[in-house]
Design an enzyme around this catalytic site. Structure first.
Site, PDB file in Angstrom:
ATOM      1  N   GLY A  69       0.814  -1.197   0.000  1.00  0.00           N
ATOM      2  CA  GLY A  69       0.000   0.000   0.000  1.00  0.00           C
ATOM      3  C   GLY A  69       0.849   1.249   0.000  1.00  0.00           C
ATOM      4  O   GLY A  69       0.514   2.262  -0.640  1.00  0.00           O
ATOM      5  N   GLN A 179      -8.015   1.759   5.055  1.00  0.00           N
ATOM      6  CA  GLN A 179      -8.798   1.297   6.200  1.00  0.00           C
ATOM      7  C   GLN A 179     -10.245   0.974   5.861  1.00  0.00           C
ATOM      8  O   GLN A 179     -10.894   0.215   6.577  1.00  0.00           O
ATOM      9  CB  GLN A 179      -8.768   2.354   7.308  1.00  0.00           C
ATOM     10  CG  GLN A 179      -7.417   2.505   7.977  1.00  0.00           C
ATOM     11  CD  GLN A 179      -6.991   1.256   8.728  1.00  0.00           C
ATOM     12  OE1 GLN A 179      -7.808   0.438   9.138  1.00  0.00           O
ATOM     13  NE2 GLN A 179      -5.691   1.098   8.901  1.00  0.00           N
ATOM     14  N   SER A 196      -4.385  -1.417   0.625  1.00  0.00           N
ATOM     15  CA  SER A 196      -3.399  -2.421   1.018  1.00  0.00           C
ATOM     16  C   SER A 196      -4.113  -3.690   1.449  1.00  0.00           C
ATOM     17  O   SER A 196      -4.991  -3.653   2.323  1.00  0.00           O
ATOM     18  CB  SER A 196      -2.532  -1.879   2.157  1.00  0.00           C
ATOM     19  OG  SER A 196      -1.493  -2.767   2.472  1.00  0.00           O
ATOM     20  N   ALA A 197      -3.724  -4.828   0.874  1.00  0.00           N
ATOM     21  CA  ALA A 197      -4.463  -6.075   1.064  1.00  0.00           C
ATOM     22  C   ALA A 197      -4.455  -6.577   2.494  1.00  0.00           C
ATOM     23  O   ALA A 197      -5.440  -7.159   2.960  1.00  0.00           O
ATOM     24  CB  ALA A 197      -3.903  -7.153   0.126  1.00  0.00           C
ATOM     25  N   HIS A 198      -3.360  -6.378   3.226  1.00  0.00           N
ATOM     26  CA  HIS A 198      -3.302  -6.952   4.570  1.00  0.00           C
ATOM     27  C   HIS A 198      -4.220  -6.239   5.553  1.00  0.00           C
ATOM     28  O   HIS A 198      -4.424  -6.706   6.660  1.00  0.00           O
ATOM     29  CB  HIS A 198      -1.860  -6.962   5.091  1.00  0.00           C
ATOM     30  CG  HIS A 198      -1.309  -5.622   5.456  1.00  0.00           C
ATOM     31  ND1 HIS A 198      -1.250  -5.187   6.752  1.00  0.00           N
ATOM     32  CD2 HIS A 198      -0.795  -4.634   4.702  1.00  0.00           C
ATOM     33  CE1 HIS A 198      -0.706  -3.980   6.782  1.00  0.00           C
ATOM     34  NE2 HIS A 198      -0.419  -3.622   5.545  1.00  0.00           N
ATOM     35  N   CYS A 322       4.056   7.802  24.781  1.00  0.00           N
ATOM     36  CA  CYS A 322       4.679   6.872  25.724  1.00  0.00           C
ATOM     37  C   CYS A 322       4.925   5.496  25.114  1.00  0.00           C
ATOM     38  O   CYS A 322       5.505   4.623  25.751  1.00  0.00           O
ATOM     39  CB  CYS A 322       3.802   6.717  26.959  1.00  0.00           C
ATOM     40  SG  CYS A 322       3.375   8.260  27.758  1.00  0.00           S
TER      41      CYS A 322
END
Length: 464
Positions: A69, A179, A196-198, A322
């Site tokens: 991506g 997303q 993006s495929a993942h 943090c």
């Protein structure tokens, strides 16, 4: 172990696993060759492209597969700016774009002295205002970028309205749909789209780049005969087939699964503030992705919180400074102006059981309380904010937390706010980047007045 971080990478979908295995057996040959094995591989590649294009809402010849991506984003930005270099080199982005978009835009800007990037501000939910975005477009604007939904807080952007403004101005709009694409197509007259495929349960190492016909686009780098000359190198055909098959599978059940996960996320959004004192739930409560919720906890070290949740068998993510190697809050939380310390992002993968969410809600209060106790945070909600200062109390105090990282500056502020009378002030000295967000956010949550910042000094006036 409950995996609640699908926004980073979704578990491999069963259909992707099956398609990957089958394509390894059938699609190993070069799809550019004319013999039988090559033709078989070409059929698989063409079928995958058609399936992906149908999901995106574009023509198959407008879509190419990329190695990731991020590669798709970088190619889209570089190719668009090169194709429109006679127009100018100005780029408009939202302040909450994924880092891959921001990095690509800023890198291309260094190529020309007249180039510039305009970041459009967002409101506290993380959304841009279409009118404000439209006002940022100029005569020399070569490209506009707007994500379909935010990767950290889930807020859905008004892509259709912004796309219409860009169309009227003659500016192509690049949409990062990483997303949201698994949940449905992107509305509006966008010009370029990446994904993006993942993110939807496909294998890692496959991205999508769609460029509408008529959009000026000049691929950068050495030309290649593959993927319309836009992506050099041999296609990872098994991964591409698995990516397209899983996208079709998740979209087939997207409406049903979105409704189910939205109920679970609504439960988290409502109950976390009830169960844990001093929590800010961030992002748009309505216009948001169905599976994602983000909240921040006062007086909590984000890194310790994530480690403790991991020990309790929950995998979550964070935008807190943090938990960052740079020790700065995420640019998304910073742009929104919301609390950053103790930040937790929960993104439920498809199939998440209700019992896992209930167990998380049972575990979270004890985990947060334990972290706060170890850090010496004030006990109870609003501690110190409502106490009566003694008659002889000083009208102002200075708290020196220089060199201390979040959440220490806010913890020390909370400890002493009750030591000054109403109308008195506390000046917090802090060189921690997170203090720029967390001290104003603490004032808003605790009903105190934030008096602004001068250098490393933050002024707080007690109102209650």
């Amino acid at each position: 172990m409950a995996y609640f971080d699908s926004a980073s990478s979704a578990p491999l979908h069963p259909v992707a696993h099956q398609a990957l295995q089958a394509a390894l057996d059938e699609g190993w040959a070069d799809p550019a060759r004319l013999y039988r094995e090559g033709r078989r591989a070409r059929l698989l590649l063409d079928a995958a492209r058609e399936a992906a294009a149908e999901a995106v809402g574009c023509r198959p010849d407008e879509l190419v597969f990329t190695p990731s991506g991020t590669y798709a984003v970088h190619s889209a930005v570089a190719g668009s700016l090169a194709g429109r270099r006679r127009v100018g080199a100005h780029v408009v982005v939202s302040a909450v774009e994924h880092s891959s978009v921001l990095h690509a835009a800023r890198t291309r800007v260094t190529d020309g002295a007249d180039a510039a990037v305009t970041e459009v501000e967002v409101d506290r939910t993380g959304a841009v205002d279409p009118a404000t975005y439209a006002a940022a477009l100029r005569a020399d604007t070569a490209l506009a970028c707007l994500q379909s939904a935010n990767h950290e807080v889930g807020t859905v952007q008004p892509v259709a309205a912004v796309a219409e403004a860009c169309r009227a101005a003659g500016v192509p709009l690049l949409v990062d749909a990483a997303q949201s694409l698994g949940w449905g197509p992107v509305d509006g007259a966008w010009s370029l789209l990446t994904a993006s495929a993942h993110k939807w349960g496909g294998p890692a190492g496959v991205g999508l780049l769609a460029v509408r016909k008529g959009v000026r686009f000049a691929p950068q780098g050495p030309l290649d005969e593959r993927e319309s000359g836009r992506v050099p190198g041999y296609e990872n055909l098994p991964a591409i087939v698995a990516a397209a098959a899983s996208l079709r599978a998740v979209r087939a059940r997207a409406e049903e699964e979105a409704a189910r996960l939205r109920v679970l996320v609504d439960r988290i959004r409502a109950r976390v503030p009830e169960l844990v004192p001093d929590v800010e739930v961030v992002g748009d409560p309505v216009r948001r992705l169905p599976h994602l919720v983000t909240f921040s906890c006062l007086y909590v070290d984000g890194e310790t919180l994530l480690h403790e949740l991991d020990r309790a068998e929950f995998s979550v993510s964070s935008g807190s400074s943090c938990t960052s190697s740079t020790l700065t809050p995420s640019h998304v939380l910073r742009a929104m102006g919301v609390l950053s310390e103790g930040n937790v992002r929960i993104s439920l993968p498809s199939g998440t059981a209700e019992a896992e969410v209930e167990r998380f809600l049972q575990v979270l209060p004890g985990v947060v309380a334990g972290v706060r106790e170890r850090l010496g945070a004030p006990a109870g909600a609003g501690a110190g904010a409502g106490d009566e200062a003694p008659q002889e109390a000083a009208a102002s105090l200075v708290v020196d937390t220089l060199g201390k990282l979040c959440p220490i500056p806010v913890i020390e502020l909370a400890k002493v706010i009750g030591d000054v009378p109403v109308g008195g002030t506390v000046t917090v000295l802090s060189d921690d980047e997170a203090a720029r967000l967390d001290i104003p956010a603490w004032c808003e949550m605790r009903g105190q007045e934030y008096g602004g910042r001068r250098g490393d000094a933050f002024l707080v006036r007690r109102l209650a």
